[in-house]
Design an enzyme around this catalytic site. Structure first.
Site, PDB file in Angstrom:
ATOM      1  N   THR A   1      39.595  25.743  28.012  1.00 26.19           N
ATOM      2  CA  THR A   1      40.957  25.375  28.462  1.00 26.19           C
ATOM      3  C   THR A   1      40.836  23.979  29.040  1.00 26.19           C
ATOM      4  OG1 THR A   1      41.850  27.440  28.477  1.00 26.19           O
ATOM      5  CG2 THR A   1      42.553  25.945  30.171  1.00 26.19           C
TER       6      THR A   1
ATOM      7  N   ARG B   1      49.148  37.948  22.531  1.00 27.04           N
ATOM      8  CA  ARG B   1      48.309  37.786  23.873  1.00 27.04           C
ATOM      9  C   ARG B   1      48.673  36.463  24.414  1.00 27.04           C
ATOM     10  NH1 ARG B   1      44.565  34.281  26.481  1.00 27.04           N
ATOM     11  NH2 ARG B   1      43.540  35.663  27.870  1.00 27.04           N
ATOM     12  N   VAL B   2      49.000  36.369  25.588  1.00 27.69           N
ATOM     13  CA  VAL B   2      49.123  35.279  26.709  1.00 27.69           C
ATOM     14  C   VAL B   2      48.363  35.330  27.836  1.00 27.69           C
ATOM     15  CG1 VAL B   2      50.990  34.018  28.146  1.00 27.69           C
ATOM     16  CG2 VAL B   2      51.731  35.054  26.117  1.00 27.69           C
TER      17      VAL B   2
ATOM     18  N   ASP C   1      46.356  33.390  31.558  1.00 32.37           N
ATOM     19  CA  ASP C   1      46.715  32.841  32.747  1.00 32.37           C
ATOM     20  C   ASP C   1      47.439  31.601  32.869  1.00 32.37           C
ATOM     21  OD1 ASP C   1      44.009  31.983  32.173  1.00 32.37           O
ATOM     22  OD2 ASP C   1      44.006  31.342  34.079  1.00 32.37           O
TER      23      ASP C   1
ATOM     24  N   GLY D   1      38.914  30.333  32.181  1.00 31.53           N
ATOM     25  CA  GLY D   1      38.158  31.597  32.238  1.00 31.53           C
ATOM     26  C   GLY D   1      38.796  32.637  31.663  1.00 31.53           C
TER      27      GLY D   1
ATOM     28  N   GLY E   1      41.814  34.952  31.119  1.00 29.41           N
ATOM     29  CA  GLY E   1      42.784  34.985  31.864  1.00 29.41           C
ATOM     30  C   GLY E   1      43.355  36.115  32.539  1.00 29.41           C
TER      31      GLY E   1
HETATM   32  N1  ASP Z   1      42.093  30.994  30.458  1.00 24.29           N
HETATM   33  C1  ASP Z   1      42.299  30.852  29.268  1.00 24.29           C
HETATM   34  C2  ASP Z   1      43.047  32.203  28.631  1.00 24.29           C
HETATM   35  O1  ASP Z   1      42.803  33.078  29.255  1.00 24.29           O
HETATM   36  C3  ASP Z   1      41.121  30.650  28.447  1.00 24.29           C
HETATM   37  C4  ASP Z   1      40.339  29.403  29.042  1.00 24.29           C
HETATM   38  O2  ASP Z   1      40.255  29.098  30.125  1.00 24.29           O
HETATM   39  O3  ASP Z   1      39.645  28.764  28.075  1.00 24.29           O
HETATM   40  O4  ASP Z   1      43.973  32.124  27.993  1.00 24.29           O
END
Ligand code: ASP
Length: 315
Positions: A184, A212-213, A215, A236, A238
């Protein structure tokens, strides 16, 4: 450093193990991208641009770079499709805009900024967000714009029956050599007037369920900004960041314990680990412009310019 240099900026390209970055060339390529985005942010802030403008523009550049999991280069969901989430927040007003489960928009953070500026709402999702994008004349990009050979290979590997999904690996396991990579992107900034802003944008977790959503578009979980405390962007798993409302928790630590950003980052990462064995990390700029970061994964691609100082990048 002259007295005017009160601006700061931090950029991240995700937390994880980054076992996929096998060669020095790959690592250098990632770091160069982070460095050039930081320099772009420096130009905006040095010439008096706002923190909000800075985080939008810098996040857009990261979304355009297919090496990161946001915009072009986003990971694929279980159906082999790209569904993206993004948010942007202004620390001066607590105004925010976010979009979730969107497709075919090159720069989700720009759509989030229009939600902030032009709607009465904070978060728009899927078909409603697409309709809003259409009203504001956002161009629809073909699926091929987002797809990279690497993401396709990762999707193949993460499909049921194959080895590879990230979720379910605990923090200790991952730190000892798993293949987690989140990727991310996020940017936090403090401008010369002392205002803070934060933005986070993502394709989510590889092979995530349809709908799915994570964080990233959830205020207080993957993104937060308040001029009284700090600006935060997370990366990380989410679900770990939503369960701990980590970005707002970091802000609350500063607000209610009267700590600076560095001390708050230490407390925040301990909290994430202790409560949910959380996997990931964050970048944070406090209201004095001090930069801090912390992560429970092996690495986090990130960099910063603190109070107009030198540009530092780490992977
Ligand atoms: N935090 C993001 C999510 O869970 C994924 C990522 O950090 O790459 O959608």
């Amino acid at each position: 450093m002259d007295n005017l240099d009160t601006y700061s900026i931090m950029v991240h390209g995700g937390a994880g193990d980054f076992g996929n970055l096998k060669s020095d060339k790959d690592r250098v390529r990632c770091l160069e991208s982070i460095r050039s985005v930081l320099e772009h942010g420096r130009c905006i802030l040095q010439s008096g641009g706002s923190a909000l403008e800075t985080v939008e523009q810098c996040t857009s550049l990261l979304e355009d770079d297919p090496v990161f999991n946001a915009g072009a280069g986003s990971v694929l969901n279980e159906a082999g499709k790209v569904e993206m989430d993004a948010a942007i927040m202004c620390g001066a007003t607590l105004k925010a805009g976010a979009v979730a489960g969107i497709t075919n928009i090159a720069n989700p953070v720009q759509l989030a900024r229009v939600v902030l500026a032009e709607s009465d709402h904070v978060l728009l999702i899927s078909a409603g967000a697409q309709r809003f994008a259409d009203r504001w004349n956002f161009e629809l990009m073909p699926d091929s714009y987002f797809l990279t050979p690497q993401r396709l290979a990762e999707w193949e590997q993460a499909r049921p029956g194959q080895h590879g999904g990230s979720i379910g690996v605990d923090a200790e396991t991952s730190a000892s050599g798993g293949e987690e990579k989140y990727g991310t992107v996020g940017v936090v900034a403090r401008d010369r007037l002392g205002s803070l802003a934060a933005a986070t944008s993502t394709g989510g977790i590889a092979n995530k369920s349809f709908g799915r959503v994570g964080d990233s578009p959830i205020l207080g979980a993957g993104v937060y900004a308040d001029n009284e405390t700090c600006a935060v962007s997370c990366s990380g798993v989410g679900e770990d960041f939503m369960r701990t409302v980590l970005a707002k928790t970091l802000s609350d630590i500063i607000q209610f314990k009267a700590l600076d950003g560095l001390a708050a980052a230490r407390e925040g990462i301990d909290y994430l680990l202790r409560k949910v064995k959380g996997r990931g990390g964050f970048i944070l700029i406090d209201n004095q412009g001090r930069c801090a970061s912390a992560f429970t994964t092996k690495k986090m691609i990130h960099g910063w310019i603190e109070l107009g100082g030198e540009t530092v990048c780490q992977l």
